[in-house]
Design an enzyme around this catalytic site. Structure first.
Site, PDB file in Angstrom:
ATOM      1  N   ILE A   1       0.953  -1.007   0.032  1.00 54.34           N
ATOM      2  CA  ILE A   1      -0.157  -0.018   0.024  1.00 54.34           C
ATOM      3  C   ILE A   1       0.984   1.416   0.064  1.00 54.34           C
ATOM      4  O   ILE A   1       1.936   1.356   0.510  1.00 54.34           O
ATOM      5  CB  ILE A   1      -1.032   0.162   1.432  1.00 54.34           C
ATOM      6  CG1 ILE A   1      -0.138   0.142   2.658  1.00 54.34           C
ATOM      7  CG2 ILE A   1      -2.029  -1.148   0.909  1.00 54.34           C
ATOM      8  CD1 ILE A   1      -0.957   0.327   3.953  1.00 54.34           C
ATOM      9  N   SER A   2       0.430   1.949  -0.811  1.00 54.53           N
ATOM     10  CA  SER A   2       1.186   3.442  -0.776  1.00 54.53           C
ATOM     11  C   SER A   2       2.774   3.250  -1.142  1.00 54.53           C
ATOM     12  O   SER A   2       2.850   2.746  -2.091  1.00 54.53           O
ATOM     13  CB  SER A   2       0.995   4.208   0.585  1.00 54.53           C
ATOM     14  OG  SER A   2       1.467   5.582   0.528  1.00 54.53           O
ATOM     15  N   TYR A   3       3.551   3.836  -0.341  1.00 52.43           N
ATOM     16  CA  TYR A   3       5.256   3.559  -0.578  1.00 52.43           C
ATOM     17  C   TYR A   3       5.284   2.156  -0.840  1.00 52.43           C
ATOM     18  O   TYR A   3       6.254   1.727  -1.434  1.00 52.43           O
ATOM     19  CB  TYR A   3       5.833   4.174   0.488  1.00 52.43           C
ATOM     20  CG  TYR A   3       6.277   5.726   0.319  1.00 52.43           C
ATOM     21  CD1 TYR A   3       7.276   5.946  -0.405  1.00 52.43           C
ATOM     22  CD2 TYR A   3       5.310   6.697   0.601  1.00 52.43           C
ATOM     23  CE1 TYR A   3       7.595   7.293  -0.809  1.00 52.43           C
ATOM     24  CE2 TYR A   3       5.764   7.951   0.359  1.00 52.43           C
ATOM     25  CZ  TYR A   3       6.840   8.494  -0.260  1.00 52.43           C
ATOM     26  OH  TYR A   3       7.297   9.649  -0.721  1.00 52.43           O
TER      27      TYR A   3
END
Length: 318
Positions: free
Chosen positions: A216-218
């Site tokens: 998720i995300s980074y």
């Protein structure tokens, strides 16, 4: 209201509510916290009550109830520490308490968590592994948290995946969780992730030839970078990530800037769908890009759609 609290509730309400915090609990804490400096302590007190409830259930022989209480307590400690990096003492205390509660939950959830540590350049990368019951040698999915996240926040996504017959390993890398006191996120984060893959591939109870990485995300960006350099990765997914995070720091608000150095939400200004489209254009293999027009960052407002879709895609692909 404290502008940092305003930002917290505007940006992260759905994230918190989609990870083992009930609306009632959230509203009670929202009424209690009138200044952002109260955030970590209030959430930590709430977390401790869950842990106490778990202790009572375990003493009564109610293992599943105890496991759930410890899980909720650990995640409440996670939210206590969440982007509270400006107060390092409280930040560390909450993370350590999260780890203690997580260790209590590990043998009591179903399937249980095996707590792991992978050596990497003087660090011990902490993680957990969940293997479906009677699964033989199942494929394995490695999940990676984002920059302000931790492995514990990915438990529910892991639950969806393991329910479909896949083993799931979830790890913090350098600069994440308690490791942030001894290390930083690194430009070559995929090198650390490859050390984790080495450890998973060596296990006789897992099918290392059918391995996926996602985050998720980074964590999604780290997963894509790992897949680009490691042929052992058979499938990769990312939820709300970037082609490049260059230029993000200047646009971040006062809440998230101190803690900072392929699904996409159309309502996510932080990682807009154009990044997913750019990644897909350069990937060079079969790509599925899913855009939810109403989705916020990490699709936490639509978790009941996004997390099952990820799990189904992984099961069908591996």
């Amino acid at each position: 209201m404290d502008e940092r609290l305003v930002s917290m509730y505007r940006r992260f309400t759905w994230r918190i509510l989609s990870n083992y915090v009930t609306p009632w609990e959230f509203e009670q804490l929202k009424n209690e916290i009138t200044d952002y400096e109260q955030w970590c302590a209030a959430w930590s007190r709430h977390a401790a009550r869950h842990v106490e409830r778990g202790d009572a259930a375990r003493a009564a022989g109610r293992r599943l109830t105890a496991g759930d209480a410890y899980l909720r307590g650990a995640l409440a400690y996670h939210w206590a520490s969440f982007v509270f990096t400006h107060d390092q003492a409280q930040f560390r205390t909450a993370l350590e308490a999260m780890g203690d509660a997580w260790a209590k939950a590990a043998p009591l959830v179903a399937p249980p968590m095996e707590l792991l540590a992978v050596p990497f350049e003087g660090l011990a990368l902490p993680g957990y592994l969940r293997v479906p019951d009677q699964a033989g040698r199942p494929p394995v999915v490695l999940l990676l948290p984002g920059a302000d996240s931790a492995k514990e926040e990915l438990y529910n996504l892991a639950d969806h995946i393991v329910a479909r017959g896949l083993a799931v390993a979830v790890f913090d890398g350098p600069g994440q969780g308690l490791l942030s006191f001894d290390s930083k996120l690194r430009p070559g984060q995929e090198v650390a992730i490859q050390a984790i893959i080495d450890a998973l591939a060596a296990r006789p109870d897992l099918d290392g030839a059918r391995l996926a990485v996602g985050g998720i995300s980074y964590g999604g960006m780290f997963a894509i970078r790992t897949a680009a350099v490691d042929d052992r990765v058979r499938a990769v997914f990312a939820v709300s990530t970037w082609y490049t995070p260059a230029g993000r720091f200047a646009e971040m608000d006062d809440l998230t800037r101190p803690g900072q150095f392929q699904h996409y939400g159309g309502n996510d200004p932080g990682s807009p769908p154009v990044h997913g489209e750019r990644i897909a254009a350069e990937y060079g293999g079969p790509v599925t890009t899913v855009i939810y027009p109403d989705g916020v960052h990490i699709l936490n407002n639509l978790w009941y759609q996004a997390r099952p879709l990820v799990a189904d895609w992984l099961a069908e692909t591996l």
